[in-house]
Scaffold this active site. Sequence first.
Site, PDB file in Angstrom:
ATOM      1  N   GLU A 132      54.581   0.058  62.539  1.00  0.00           N
ATOM      2  CA  GLU A 132      53.640   0.624  63.701  1.00  0.00           C
ATOM      3  C   GLU A 132      53.698  -0.308  64.957  1.00  0.00           C
ATOM      4  OE1 GLU A 132      50.693   3.619  62.307  1.00  0.00           O
ATOM      5  OE2 GLU A 132      50.180   1.588  61.333  1.00  0.00           O
TER       6      GLU A 132
ATOM      7  N   TYR B  50      42.812  12.944  89.063  1.00  0.00           N
ATOM      8  CA  TYR B  50      43.419  13.144  87.504  1.00  0.00           C
ATOM      9  C   TYR B  50      44.707  12.531  87.526  1.00  0.00           C
ATOM     10  CZ  TYR B  50      44.647  17.632  89.612  1.00  0.00           C
ATOM     11  OH  TYR B  50      45.088  18.481  90.462  1.00  0.00           O
TER      12      TYR B  50
ATOM     13  N   GLU C 221      39.986   4.725  66.300  1.00  0.00           N
ATOM     14  CA  GLU C 221      38.621   4.442  66.773  1.00  0.00           C
ATOM     15  C   GLU C 221      38.475   3.313  67.869  1.00  0.00           C
ATOM     16  OE1 GLU C 221      38.451   5.994  62.445  1.00  0.00           O
ATOM     17  OE2 GLU C 221      39.680   4.638  63.638  1.00  0.00           O
TER      18      GLU C 221
ATOM     19  N   LYS D  83      47.562  11.179  66.627  1.00  0.00           N
ATOM     20  CA  LYS D  83      48.674  10.140  66.212  1.00  0.00           C
ATOM     21  C   LYS D  83      49.356  11.486  65.558  1.00  0.00           C
ATOM     22  CE  LYS D  83      49.242   5.873  64.065  1.00  0.00           C
ATOM     23  NZ  LYS D  83      48.479   4.555  63.186  1.00  0.00           N
TER      24      LYS D  83
END
Length: 127
Positions: free
Chosen positions: A22, A54, A74, A99
């Site tokens: 990853e 934005y 997290e 994810k």
Amino acid sequence: MSDQISLTGLRVRGFHGVFDHERADGQDFVVDVVLETDTTAAARSDDLTDTIDYGDLAERLAEVVAGPPVNLLEALAARLADACLTDARVAAATVTIHKPQAPIQRTFTDVSVTIRRSRRTSWEGPQ
């Protein structure tokens, strides 16, 4: 606060995760945020400087996702929430980090973590 500004589906390549592949190969992450803010001034003035831009928000969030890696969603969500709260007009931010290519050996659609942080609950995570 009842006013909200939302940005959904921001897709950014990042290198987060606990596995070496990853970190080496990276993958796409998708970010959704809802900002709680008072839009009264912007509604009256019709001026961009009186609200959350934005486009600027998307760039700040993309920098976080593309930036230094973390192990856990997290921790990434907390970094994103802190980035949202850098604008003093944001009272609270709800962040969902998706994810969709998580290393799971079963068929699935998405993995996500959602957090809400306000000025009183902002958290400084791993640097």
